[in-house]
Design a protein around this motif. Structure first.
Motif, PDB file in Angstrom:
ATOM      1  N   GLU A 124      39.538  36.623  36.501  1.00 19.17           N
ATOM      2  CA  GLU A 124      39.741  35.887  35.262  1.00 19.17           C
ATOM      3  C   GLU A 124      38.793  34.688  35.179  1.00 19.17           C
ATOM      4  OE1 GLU A 124      41.658  36.552  32.684  1.00 19.17           O
ATOM      5  OE2 GLU A 124      42.348  38.419  33.610  1.00 19.17           O
ATOM      6  N   LEU A 125      38.275  34.446  33.977  1.00 17.47           N
ATOM      7  CA  LEU A 125      37.493  33.239  33.751  1.00 17.47           C
ATOM      8  C   LEU A 125      38.444  32.059  33.625  1.00 17.47           C
ATOM      9  CD1 LEU A 125      34.906  34.533  31.121  1.00 17.47           C
ATOM     10  CD2 LEU A 125      34.620  34.311  33.589  1.00 17.47           C
ATOM     11  N   PRO A 143      36.099  26.156  36.584  1.00 17.41           N
ATOM     12  CA  PRO A 143      37.537  26.013  36.889  1.00 17.41           C
ATOM     13  C   PRO A 143      37.920  24.542  37.033  1.00 17.41           C
ATOM     14  CG  PRO A 143      36.463  27.599  38.360  1.00 17.41           C
ATOM     15  CD  PRO A 143      35.379  26.880  37.632  1.00 17.41           C
ATOM     16  N   PRO A 144      39.123  24.179  36.675  1.00 22.58           N
ATOM     17  CA  PRO A 144      39.560  22.789  36.831  1.00 22.58           C
ATOM     18  C   PRO A 144      39.413  22.324  38.283  1.00 22.58           C
ATOM     19  CG  PRO A 144      41.148  24.037  35.530  1.00 22.58           C
ATOM     20  CD  PRO A 144      40.173  25.025  36.071  1.00 22.58           C
ATOM     21  N   ARG A 164      30.017  33.049  41.747  1.00 22.98           N
ATOM     22  CA  ARG A 164      28.779  33.786  41.422  1.00 22.98           C
ATOM     23  C   ARG A 164      28.809  34.330  39.990  1.00 22.98           C
ATOM     24  NH1 ARG A 164      29.492  31.807  46.430  1.00 22.98           N
ATOM     25  NH2 ARG A 164      28.281  32.844  48.058  1.00 22.98           N
ATOM     26  N   LYS A 165      29.945  34.891  39.628  1.00 21.27           N
ATOM     27  CA  LYS A 165      30.047  35.529  38.314  1.00 21.27           C
ATOM     28  C   LYS A 165      29.912  34.530  37.169  1.00 21.27           C
ATOM     29  CE  LYS A 165      32.663  39.110  36.027  1.00 21.27           C
ATOM     30  NZ  LYS A 165      33.387  40.315  36.373  1.00 21.27           N
ATOM     31  N   ARG A 170      30.924  42.291  32.980  1.00 19.53           N
ATOM     32  CA  ARG A 170      32.247  42.920  33.067  1.00 19.53           C
ATOM     33  C   ARG A 170      32.321  43.831  34.286  1.00 19.53           C
ATOM     34  NH1 ARG A 170      35.601  42.948  28.812  1.00 19.53           N
ATOM     35  NH2 ARG A 170      36.450  44.930  29.538  1.00 19.53           N
ATOM     36  N   PHE A 171      31.176  44.314  34.745  1.00 18.22           N
ATOM     37  CA  PHE A 171      31.133  45.289  35.835  1.00 18.22           C
ATOM     38  C   PHE A 171      30.615  44.687  37.141  1.00 18.22           C
ATOM     39  CE2 PHE A 171      30.240  47.268  31.713  1.00 18.22           C
ATOM     40  CZ  PHE A 171      31.337  48.097  31.599  1.00 18.22           C
ATOM     41  N   ILE A 172      30.433  43.371  37.183  1.00 18.78           N
ATOM     42  CA  ILE A 172      29.955  42.700  38.398  1.00 18.78           C
ATOM     43  C   ILE A 172      31.121  41.939  39.024  1.00 18.78           C
ATOM     44  CG2 ILE A 172      28.355  40.997  39.351  1.00 18.78           C
ATOM     45  CD1 ILE A 172      26.451  41.632  37.082  1.00 18.78           C
TER      46      ILE A 172
END
Length: 527
Positions: free
Chosen positions: A5-6, A69-70, A167-168, A274-276
């Motif tokens: 999740e982002l 992310p917080p 990384r993503k 979406r695929f990484i």
């Protein structure tokens, strides 16, 4: 996205849409210039462009907020962990899919700096810049200088971001930055292009190290070497696409269309993510165990024993200076010389070859087609290099490829201008510096990621990548300072000499990355 999740998905997509909309608002200015051959130099920015610029800046800020992310920049990871694929793991559909997606991502990323050489001739004519095609005006070499400086800074910035936010998200933000900097194609001033080129370089600098970081944790050790060479070799595919786009689109839509291509390719890169997967090591270090273990199960990876990590840490303490002390001194010298030679060929010879071919009498479409045909002719070399590295010898592969490219450069340095009269020989000889250099760069990236122990490996990989870009910055800085515009013979000789030195250094100091039980290479002193 890929099971990870982002931080704030809504803000990420709002920022992305705003950035895309900002670029689209620049397009009317470009389209209105069609009657003037798309020459926009000196044109004032209209209202849609101004609104678009505001949207791009706001979009990049909102996108960053959606990805970070917080507490990411203040959090302290629970501990140092290391993840690697299991030795007996077979290559499955998940691995193949990741290789395909990362290959496409690297091609999209590499096209950004490669495009510099193909836009230079058109920019020289429109802005009246100094180059091999024009002896007067501000040097066009400022463009690659800004772009390459951006890639050097981007390598450092994206490596830091990858550790902080993942990384993503780092790759996603690079994709959004690619979209935003597509407005290079509508900048009325050369100065505007320099600013956008610097920003483009920031996004392009960190993709390959992040890709290799993911592959190191997911690809089985016995396959990792040739996979890295194959993916790194996609630099040649990127060159083929850039030259083909220049030959096909630039004659009708001007050099500006090559920058505007960053809009759709950036969007593709965003969708591919979406695929990484995210790095399992990053997730574990930040307490996201469930997500990490799901990814490890999919790719057949596991956590390395702490005892192994502690042993390596005790034996190899130190920063970058550790790479220049025994037992790595000679090996690091070979890596540095080879990296510099790659940079000099890539940003000395390759950067100016489209302009130099036009200087020899080929028109722009013919020159670009010659480069595309040469790249296509030499493309099998990438697959041969991957097979040689994985099945034969890493050290000997470097020596053979470097010697091959060196010979081609020597031939070009003494007969480059006369070769323009024989297209067959010209295409054949050009394939060496274009595809061969991409193959060497890919082999060096894989080699430097295998020859150093765990805790100095990232520094070794960073050093090999950084010196290549530093070589590019140095050669363009010399041109900006007032050196004569480079000819084919000059740039070919400039690349041939360090390649010869690199071959000697690898022969004397190079080692074979022999694998131990745990998939770790033996130290130089033990090889």
């Amino acid at each position: 996205m890929g099971g990870v999740e982002l931080a704030r998905p809504l803000y990420f997509w709002l920022g992305t849409v705003a950035t895309v909309a900002g670029v689209v608002l620049h397009l009317p200015m470009y389209l209105h210039g069609s009657e003037m051959g798309y020459r926009l130099a000196g044109m004032p920015m209209d209202l849609p462009m101004t609104v678009g610029m505001v949207l791009i800046v706001a979009g990049l800020v909102v996108t960053a907020y959606g990805l970070v992310p917080p507490g990411a920049f203040t959090a302290r990871p629970a501990g140092e962990v290391r993840v690697r694929a299991l030795d007996d793991q077979k290559m499955g559909t998940a691995h193949i899919g990741l290789i395909v997606v990362m290959s496409v991502a690297v091609v999209i990323d590499a096209m950004k700096p490669i495009t510099l050489s193909f836009v230079a001739p058109g920019m020289v004519k429109e802005y009246g810049l100094k180059s091999v095609l024009n002896p007067d005006g501000p040097p066009v070499a400022l463009l690659p200088l800004f772009g390459l400086t951006g890639t050097v800074l981007g390598s450092l910035l994206w490596g830091w971001l990858g550790d902080k936010i993942g990384r993503k998200p780092s790759i996603l933000y690079a994709g959004v930055l690619f979209v935003g900097t597509a407005i290079c194609g509508v900048m009325p001033s050369f100065e505007g292009n320099l600013a956008m080129c610097l920003a483009m370089g920031l996004g392009a600098g960190g993709m390959l190290p992040i890709a290799f970081s993911l592959l190191a944790e997911t690809i089985p050790p016995r396959h990792k070497g040739w996979v890295m060479v194959l993916i790194g070799g996609n630099l040649a595919i990127a060159y083929l696409l850039a030259s083909w786009l220049s030959a096909t689109l630039a004659p009708d839509y001007s050099w500006r269309i090559l920058w505007l291509v960053g809009l759709p390719t950036g969007v593709i890169l965003i969708l591919l993510n979406r695929f990484i997967p995210e790095s399992p090591r990053f997730l574990l270090a930040h307490g996201r165990d469930t997500e990490a273990r799901a990814i490890m199960a999919r790719y057949g990876a596991a956590i390395s024993p702490d005892a192994e990590l502690e042993r390596v840490e005790d034996e190899h303490k130190g920063g970058y200076s550790r790479l220049f002390r025994r037992p790595f001194t000679g090996l690091t010298a070979a890596v540095v010389i080879l990296g510099l030679s790659i940079g000099l060929v890539t940003y000395g010879f390759q950067l100016w070859i489209p302009s130099n071919l036009q200087r020899l009498g080929l028109d722009q479409p013919t020159a670009d087609r010659a480069l595309a045909d040469s790249t296509l002719l030499g493309l099998p070399l990438i697959f041969i290099a991957a097979a040689m590295y994985g099945l034969w010898s890493a050290k000997k592969t470097i020596v053979v490829l470097s010697s091959l490219v060196g010979v081609a450069l020597v031939v070009l340095s003494f007969s480059g201008e006369s070769l323009a009269q024989d297209r067959t020989w010209l295409y054949l000889v050009l394939a060496g510096p274009i595809v061969g250099t991409a193959a060497i760069a890919a082999v060096l990236a894989a080699y430097s990621s295998e020859i150093y122990p765990t805790l100095v490996r990232s520094r070794g990989s960073g050093l090999s990548a950084g010196v290549g870009k530093a070589g590019g910055v140095a050669v363009t800085a010399v041109l900006v300072a007032g050196a004569a515009a480079p000819s084919i013979g000059t740039t070919a000789l400039l690349g041939a000499i360090p390649l010869v030195l690199a071959v000697l250094a690898v022969l004397v100091f190079g080692v074979e990355p022999a694998k131990g039980r745990a998939g770790e290479p033996a130290s130089p002193s033990a090889v």
